[in-house]
Design an enzyme around this catalytic site. Structure first.
Site: not given
Length: 389
Positions: A34-35, A40-41, A128, A225
């Site tokens: 999951a990017m 981090d991702s 989420c 977000c």
């Protein structure tokens, strides 16, 4: 006739497990990453690609990228999708963008708005993870025949004696266990968190530089977000026109102290910005959206030792309702920025409980999470949602 002595066949050892826990080579292990487009991702994806895994990067388009809701530094915005795609291109693995805007609105944004209107203090990042990333995206990963899904969250997954266990991150300043308490056992069995063991965020950035990633020095995302500049009220007014109806600021003793411009502008524990003059400091102790009242009182009125919790996700080895006499002796965290405190958790149903804090805690608000931890060690045992009771 001479007896022939036969030797037993040599024992065949089980194939060694790879770094993700599968007994096969990385090249035969498909992992969906999951990017978000952040460092981090991106590091997780790059690291797994370098180790030879069959990596598939997926980025979710979660909300309107127009001026109405997009914000600089927010995750999953247009720039972040571009950054995720660049990382995938440079590391040589496929990357897909999935339009989850409608799912995100229905599962996260709408509930966020409704909860705020009801006087609660919601934590949409948890919803989420629970309803979009670890439910819908996880199912997409299964559809892609992935062996597991990896994320850039700072939390650890260990294979315990009974089952996979969730543990706090090695770096307490980066630990995200508060936001992942609702991860179910089935999801935990499928998920991997390759960054949870790192001692600091600087180690992550050092890895990004080593891989030559363009996001190595990209700032961390801040706040929620889809909330521009941290202004929750502005988003609520846009989503629910007319939500900011004025009303009264009332003392616990019933005295009307002033007027407010809408309950949505206030949160439990707030002191500044009340506009009711000097004297003894007063704090928001309750919100009554039906009466359009903001109730204030002295600081000691914020303290409580009992916290009703619902929608509990339990990750312990023993069924939740089989608590010992006197309740589960745990540590609990009632806000993401506060350390865990000693408590007794008394089940009142299959997924409800009354949490008894051994020391009073201030500013506990409906809509926040109450996360459970083992009294010793780093294990996360789940948690639930605080409600009015």
């Amino acid at each position: 006739m001479t007896d022939i002595q036969t030797q037993p066949a040599p024992a065949t050892s089980a194939p060694a497990k790879n770094s993700l826990g599968f007994a096969k080579p990385p090249s035969q292990t498909r992992v969906v990453v999951a990017m978000s487009g952040g460092v981090d991702s991106s590091v997780v994806a790059a690291q797994l690609a370098e180790e030879g895994y069959d990596v598939v990067g997926v980025t979710l388009q979660l909300y309107d990228h127009g001026a109405a809701l997009a914000k600089k530094g927010a995750c999953c915005a247009g720039r972040d999708i571009h950054d995720a795609r660049r990382v995938a291109e440079e590391m040589g693995f496929p990357h897909y963008v999935l339009d989850y805007e409608n799912r995100f609105k229905e599962s996260v944004i709408d509930e966020f708005a409704d909860a705020y209107l009801a006087g609660a203090t919601p934590v949409p990042c948890i919803r989420c993870n629970e309803r979009v990333k670890f439910r819908d995206l996880l199912e997409t990963a299964r559809d892609l025949d992935a062996d597991c899904m990896a994320t850039g969250h700072y939390i650890q997954r260990f294979e315990g004696a009974e089952k996979a266990e969730l543990h706090q991150a090695a770096d307490p300043t980066r630990d995200q266990s508060y936001f992942l308490f609702s991860t179910t056992q089935e999801q935990l069995d499928y998920l991997r968190f390759p960054l949870g063991h790192l001692a600091s965020k600087e180690e992550t950035r050092a890895l990004a530089r080593r891989y030559g990633l363009p996001v190595a020095d990209k700032p961390d995302s801040q706040d929620i977000c889809f909330v521009p500049n941290g202004s929750y009220a502005a988003v609520i007014e846009k989503l629910r026109p007319g939500a900011a109806d004025p009303g009264e600021i009332v003392h616990l003793d019933g005295q009307v102290l002033g007027q407010h411009k809408g309950v949505i502008h206030y949160t439990i524990g707030q002191r500044r910005g009340l506009g009711i003059g000097g004297g003894t400091p007063l704090f928001v102790v309750k919100l009554d959206p039906d009466a359009r009242q903001v109730i204030v009182g002295p600081k000691e009125a914020l303290a409580t030792t009992t916290v009703p919790v619902k929608e509990i996700n339990w990750l312990g080895d023993t069924p939740f309702q089989e608590a010992p006499a006197g309740g589960w002796p745990l540590e609990v965290k009632v806000r993401s920025t506060r350390p865990p405190k000693e408590a007794r958790v008394h089940p009142t149903g299959p997924d409800t409980a009354l949490v008894e804090l051994l020391e009073p805690e201030e500013g506990i608000a409906p809509g926040q999470a109450c996360v459970f931890y083992a009294p010793e060690g780093s294990r996360v045992l789940g948690g639930g949602w605080i409600h009015r009771g």
